[in-house]
Design an enzyme around this catalytic site. Structure first.
Site, PDB file in Angstrom:
ATOM      1  N   ARG A  85     -19.204  44.724 -20.422  1.00 32.80           N
ATOM      2  CA  ARG A  85     -19.059  46.146 -20.761  1.00 32.80           C
ATOM      3  C   ARG A  85     -19.408  46.418 -22.214  1.00 32.80           C
ATOM      4  O   ARG A  85     -20.168  47.344 -22.511  1.00 32.80           O
ATOM      5  CB  ARG A  85     -17.636  46.637 -20.472  1.00 32.80           C
ATOM      6  CG  ARG A  85     -17.322  46.750 -19.003  1.00 32.80           C
ATOM      7  CD  ARG A  85     -15.893  47.174 -18.776  1.00 32.80           C
ATOM      8  NE  ARG A  85     -15.003  46.216 -19.419  1.00 32.80           N
ATOM      9  CZ  ARG A  85     -13.747  46.451 -19.763  1.00 32.80           C
ATOM     10  NH1 ARG A  85     -13.206  47.631 -19.561  1.00 32.80           N
ATOM     11  NH2 ARG A  85     -13.014  45.523 -20.327  1.00 32.80           N
ATOM     12  N   ASN A 134     -15.212  48.439 -15.574  1.00 38.47           N
ATOM     13  CA  ASN A 134     -15.015  47.436 -14.533  1.00 38.47           C
ATOM     14  C   ASN A 134     -14.552  48.124 -13.258  1.00 38.47           C
ATOM     15  O   ASN A 134     -13.814  49.101 -13.303  1.00 38.47           O
ATOM     16  CB  ASN A 134     -13.949  46.416 -14.941  1.00 38.47           C
ATOM     17  CG  ASN A 134     -14.449  45.427 -15.966  1.00 38.47           C
ATOM     18  OD1 ASN A 134     -15.644  45.230 -16.139  1.00 38.47           O
ATOM     19  ND2 ASN A 134     -13.520  44.796 -16.660  1.00 38.47           N
TER      20      ASN A 134
END
Length: 90
Positions: free
Chosen positions: A19, A37
């Site tokens: 990320r 996520n």
């Protein structure tokens, strides 16, 4: 011209700084959007910007950061994305 895409990345993409690395890459390309996520182990995001910058992000997502093992990337045109900058959602 500005375009927007939704992406979902599968493989070993959680717990490997995917990320944050995605946000860093997207910000360096001047893209707007977000990444987060998913409960099933995948990573989802949206990105908006110029076609060239989006193509570069798309290519980067195929590999991800060094510790990742990308098995697949879904890349689908999406509607408008409002906001500026690219952020990591928790």
């Amino acid at each position: 011209m500005r375009e927007c895409y939704r992406f979902i990345v599968s493989g070993r993409v959680q717990g490997v700084f995917f990320r944050q690395s995605t946000a860093d890459k997207a910000n360096s390309l001047g893209l707007d959007g977000w990444v987060r996520n998913l409960p099933d182990g995948r990573v989802e995001g949206m990105a908006a910007g110029t076609p060239g910058a989006l193509a570069e992000l798309r290519g980067w997502l195929d590999e991800g950061p060094p510790a990742a093992r990308v098995e697949g990337v879904e890349w689908v045109a999406a509607g408008e994305l409002h906001g500026t900058g690219f952020e990591v959602k928790r």
